[in-house]
Design a protein around this motif. Structure first.
Motif, PDB file in Angstrom:
ATOM      1  N   ILE A   6       0.829  -1.204   0.000  1.00  0.00           N
ATOM      2  CA  ILE A   6       0.000   0.000   0.000  1.00  0.00           C
ATOM      3  C   ILE A   6       0.864   1.254   0.000  1.00  0.00           C
ATOM      4  CG2 ILE A   6      -0.200   0.078   2.521  1.00  0.00           C
ATOM      5  CD1 ILE A   6      -2.893   1.097  -0.047  1.00  0.00           C
ATOM      6  N   ASP A   7       2.013   1.196   0.685  1.00  0.00           N
ATOM      7  CA  ASP A   7       2.933   2.335   0.703  1.00  0.00           C
ATOM      8  C   ASP A   7       3.504   2.598  -0.687  1.00  0.00           C
ATOM      9  OD1 ASP A   7       2.646   3.049   3.301  1.00  0.00           O
ATOM     10  OD2 ASP A   7       4.766   2.903   3.816  1.00  0.00           O
ATOM     11  N   LEU A   8       3.831   1.522  -1.400  1.00  0.00           N
ATOM     12  CA  LEU A   8       4.393   1.672  -2.738  1.00  0.00           C
ATOM     13  C   LEU A   8       3.363   2.276  -3.697  1.00  0.00           C
ATOM     14  CD1 LEU A   8       6.347  -1.703  -3.035  1.00  0.00           C
ATOM     15  CD2 LEU A   8       7.290   0.570  -2.632  1.00  0.00           C
ATOM     16  N   LEU A   9       2.108   1.858  -3.556  1.00  0.00           N
ATOM     17  CA  LEU A   9       1.050   2.422  -4.386  1.00  0.00           C
ATOM     18  C   LEU A   9       0.862   3.903  -4.094  1.00  0.00           C
ATOM     19  CD1 LEU A   9      -1.631  -0.431  -4.280  1.00  0.00           C
ATOM     20  CD2 LEU A   9      -0.263   0.283  -6.249  1.00  0.00           C
ATOM     21  N   GLU A  10       0.908   4.269  -2.814  1.00  0.00           N
ATOM     22  CA  GLU A  10       0.732   5.668  -2.433  1.00  0.00           C
ATOM     23  C   GLU A  10       1.905   6.523  -2.895  1.00  0.00           C
ATOM     24  OE1 GLU A  10      -1.995   7.216  -1.380  1.00  0.00           O
ATOM     25  OE2 GLU A  10      -2.707   5.220  -1.904  1.00  0.00           O
ATOM     26  N   ALA A  11       3.091   5.906  -2.972  1.00  0.00           N
ATOM     27  CA  ALA A  11       4.255   6.637  -3.479  1.00  0.00           C
ATOM     28  C   ALA A  11       4.041   7.029  -4.932  1.00  0.00           C
ATOM     29  CB  ALA A  11       5.515   5.783  -3.341  1.00  0.00           C
ATOM     30  N   LEU A  12       3.404   6.143  -5.703  1.00  0.00           N
ATOM     31  CA  LEU A  12       3.104   6.459  -7.096  1.00  0.00           C
ATOM     32  C   LEU A  12       2.069   7.572  -7.188  1.00  0.00           C
ATOM     33  CD1 LEU A  12       2.964   2.850  -8.623  1.00  0.00           C
ATOM     34  CD2 LEU A  12       4.806   4.538  -8.821  1.00  0.00           C
ATOM     35  N   ASP A  13       1.062   7.521  -6.311  1.00  0.00           N
ATOM     36  CA  ASP A  13       0.061   8.596  -6.286  1.00  0.00           C
ATOM     37  C   ASP A  13       0.713   9.936  -5.983  1.00  0.00           C
ATOM     38  OD1 ASP A  13      -2.108   7.032  -6.905  1.00  0.00           O
ATOM     39  OD2 ASP A  13      -2.670   6.653  -4.830  1.00  0.00           O
ATOM     40  N   ALA A  14       1.719   9.906  -5.113  1.00  0.00           N
ATOM     41  CA  ALA A  14       2.365  11.149  -4.676  1.00  0.00           C
ATOM     42  C   ALA A  14       3.053  11.865  -5.826  1.00  0.00           C
ATOM     43  CB  ALA A  14       3.373  10.849  -3.564  1.00  0.00           C
ATOM     44  N   ALA A  15       3.340  11.131  -6.905  1.00  0.00           N
ATOM     45  CA  ALA A  15       4.018  11.740  -8.051  1.00  0.00           C
ATOM     46  C   ALA A  15       3.052  12.470  -8.979  1.00  0.00           C
ATOM     47  CB  ALA A  15       4.770  10.669  -8.838  1.00  0.00           C
ATOM     48  N   THR A  16       1.759  12.423  -8.671  1.00  0.00           N
ATOM     49  CA  THR A  16       0.772  13.105  -9.493  1.00  0.00           C
ATOM     50  C   THR A  16       0.175  14.267  -8.723  1.00  0.00           C
ATOM     51  OG1 THR A  16      -1.137  11.818  -8.726  1.00  0.00           O
ATOM     52  CG2 THR A  16       0.202  10.856 -10.474  1.00  0.00           C
ATOM     53  N   ASP A  17      -0.544  15.127  -9.417  1.00  0.00           N
ATOM     54  CA  ASP A  17      -1.127  16.311  -8.785  1.00  0.00           C
ATOM     55  C   ASP A  17      -2.235  15.980  -7.801  1.00  0.00           C
ATOM     56  OD1 ASP A  17       0.590  18.015  -9.931  1.00  0.00           O
ATOM     57  OD2 ASP A  17      -0.825  18.966 -11.302  1.00  0.00           O
ATOM     58  N   ILE A  18      -2.726  14.733  -7.792  1.00  0.00           N
ATOM     59  CA  ILE A  18      -3.751  14.379  -6.806  1.00  0.00           C
ATOM     60  C   ILE A  18      -3.116  14.230  -5.429  1.00  0.00           C
ATOM     61  CG2 ILE A  18      -5.168  13.209  -8.534  1.00  0.00           C
ATOM     62  CD1 ILE A  18      -4.255  10.539  -7.272  1.00  0.00           C
ATOM     63  N   GLY A  19      -1.796  13.964  -5.417  1.00  0.00           N
ATOM     64  CA  GLY A  19      -1.093  13.798  -4.148  1.00  0.00           C
ATOM     65  C   GLY A  19      -1.349  12.440  -3.531  1.00  0.00           C
ATOM     66  N   SER A  20      -0.631  12.134  -2.460  1.00  0.00           N
ATOM     67  CA  SER A  20      -0.787  10.856  -1.772  1.00  0.00           C
ATOM     68  C   SER A  20      -2.064  10.851  -0.940  1.00  0.00           C
ATOM     69  CB  SER A  20       0.422  10.620  -0.854  1.00  0.00           C
ATOM     70  OG  SER A  20       0.195   9.508  -0.011  1.00  0.00           O
ATOM     71  N   LEU A  21      -2.778   9.711  -0.958  1.00  0.00           N
ATOM     72  CA  LEU A  21      -3.984   9.580  -0.144  1.00  0.00           C
ATOM     73  C   LEU A  21      -3.645   9.590   1.348  1.00  0.00           C
ATOM     74  CD1 LEU A  21      -5.994   6.912  -2.185  1.00  0.00           C
ATOM     75  CD2 LEU A  21      -6.401   9.369  -2.054  1.00  0.00           C
ATOM     76  N   GLN A  22      -2.383   9.316   1.668  1.00  0.00           N
ATOM     77  CA  GLN A  22      -1.956   9.371   3.070  1.00  0.00           C
ATOM     78  C   GLN A  22      -2.058  10.789   3.621  1.00  0.00           C
ATOM     79  OE1 GLN A  22       1.899   7.688   3.740  1.00  0.00           O
ATOM     80  NE2 GLN A  22       1.339   5.643   3.031  1.00  0.00           N
ATOM     81  N   GLU A  23      -2.025  11.771   2.729  1.00  0.00           N
ATOM     82  CA  GLU A  23      -2.073  13.163   3.183  1.00  0.00           C
ATOM     83  C   GLU A  23      -3.344  13.444   3.976  1.00  0.00           C
ATOM     84  OE1 GLU A  23      -3.279  17.132   3.462  1.00  0.00           O
ATOM     85  OE2 GLU A  23      -4.160  15.840   1.920  1.00  0.00           O
TER      86      GLU A  23
END
Length: 405
Positions: free
Chosen positions: A95-112
């Protein structure tokens, strides 16, 4: 406020909020009371000479881990200096690796959103606590967004963060308070390169918060720090444009932290005695003067680097002009002896003394003048430090207050 070095250590430790991190035999951090701790649990972190109490933890959605700590002074927890840190990517957690990919987009990480809720819960459930710092590493650099939302100074390392994920209000606040936010990054970091190619040209506007440093490591352990605990700039014989920009960014952060520290001390002094004693007032005024003079000295030295380069280039240009003119004169007078060439140039007023020696002497005189001014700044800074040391040595009550702050 904690130093960069202390924040780095917290970013290494925060993963252990997760009971399943790496090994079940490793101790985990909890905010439980001392008499409630189990064998594998601990609630304090020791960094150098400082002890920090873990006062809140969150092992939340989307692989989020967060931890709030406060310094322990004189056996008591100081809730007026709370630091909140969020864990970066744990490669062992999908799940962390998936969120890292999200963090590279303008939507940002869901962890935020989990980090934002964690900070908000602390503020609402503990109104007597004051969060003074946020920090994160790698993908948890979304703490920059949390800081912009709640107006809290934030320092992150190896920031895998897209500034385009900020809301309009967050962008406006970060832009007008850029000295509150710092993102230490390596130019050739092979991990964050996928975020924005490690280049300001491919990234959304960073509002001056990124400090670009040489290197390719993404490892927290590879950051180096100076004696004050700030990230250390590499030594260089020449002040490049990038290095000057980095120095100015760090200078702004240091000055902002110094002013924040003085504001906190002033509030503590008032609370302890209902007003400022003469020693407290002198200390605050002197400390503020020191911060201003120290900042001015570094700013002057940065400007000095530019001036020195300008003057040194001027000297080289004059020497180059002389050599090229002599060479051209020789080519025009193939049958003339060297002394005849020089004599002809002298008649036209073109001598080594006029073209090279005199301008060089002028440049060197200017260099000596700016160096003398730099020494005056240094001397004044040393004098103020001496006065502050004398004051603290004489006033034991003030010394005790400073020690416990």
């Amino acid at each position: 406020m904690l130093t960069d070095k202390e924040l780095k250590t917290l970013n290494e430790q925060v993963y252990q909020v997760d009971p399943n991190y790496k090994s079940k035999s490793q101790k985990v951090y909890t905010n439980k009371a001392d008499d409630e701790l189990k064998e594998r649990e601990r609630n304090r972190i020791r960094i150098a000479d400082n002890t920090l109490k873990v006062i809140s933890v969150r092992n939340g959605k989307w692989g989020f881990q967060g931890m709030a700590v406060a310094p322990v002074k004189g056996g008591h927890v100081d809730y007026s200096q709370v630091t909140v840190v969020a864990a970066g990517t744990d490669p062992s957690q999908p799940i962390d690796l998936l969120e890292a990919l999200d963090a590279a987009t303008d939507i940002g990480s869901l962890q935020e959103s989990s980090a934002e809720q964690f900070v908000q819960d602390i503020m609402e459930n503990h109104p007597n606590w004051k969060i003074t710092q946020l920090s994160g590493y790698s993908q948890s650099s979304y703490m920059l967004k949390v800081g912009a939302k709640f107006h809290i100074p934030t320092t992150v390392f190896n920031g895998w963060f897209q500034y385009g994920s900020l809301s309009k209000k967050e962008k406006e606040f970060m832009k007008s308070h850029s000295d509150w936010f710092i993102n230490y990054r390596k130019k050739n970091d092979s991990v964050t390169v996928w975020n924005d190619f490690n280049s300001e040209f491919f990234n959304s506007e960073d509002y001056g918060t990124i400090v670009w440093l040489d290197g390719d490591s993404h490892d927290l352990a590879d950051w180096k720090f100076d004696k004050s605990g700030m990230v250390k700039l590499p030594k260089s014989s020449a002040m490049t444009a990038d290095r000057i920009k980095q120095s100015q960014t760090l200078l702004n952060v240091k000055f902002s932290q110094a002013m924040f520290r003085l504001k906190y001390l002033r509030a503590n002094f008032f609370e302890s005695g209902g007003g400022l004693s003469s020693s407290e007032k002198i200390y605050l005024d002197s400390a503020q003067a020191l911060a201003i003079v120290s900042t001015a000295r570094v700013e002057f030295n940065l400007a000095l680097s530019k001036v020195m380069k300008l003057y040194q280039n001027g000297i080289k240009e004059q020497e180059k002009l002389w050599e090229e003119t002599v060479r051209e004169a020789r080519e025009l007078g193939d049958y003339l002896e060297d002394w005849e060439v020089y004599e002809a140039l002298e008649e036209a007023g073109f001598t080594h003394e006029a073209i090279v020696d005199t301008p060089t002497q002028l440049y060197q005189h200017k260099i000596r003048q700016v160096k003398q001014t730099s020494e005056k700044f240094k001397s004044l800074e040393h004098e103020i430090k001496g006065k502050i040391s004398e004051l603290v040595a004489r006033d034991k009550e003030l010394a005790q207050q400073l020690k416990s702050s």
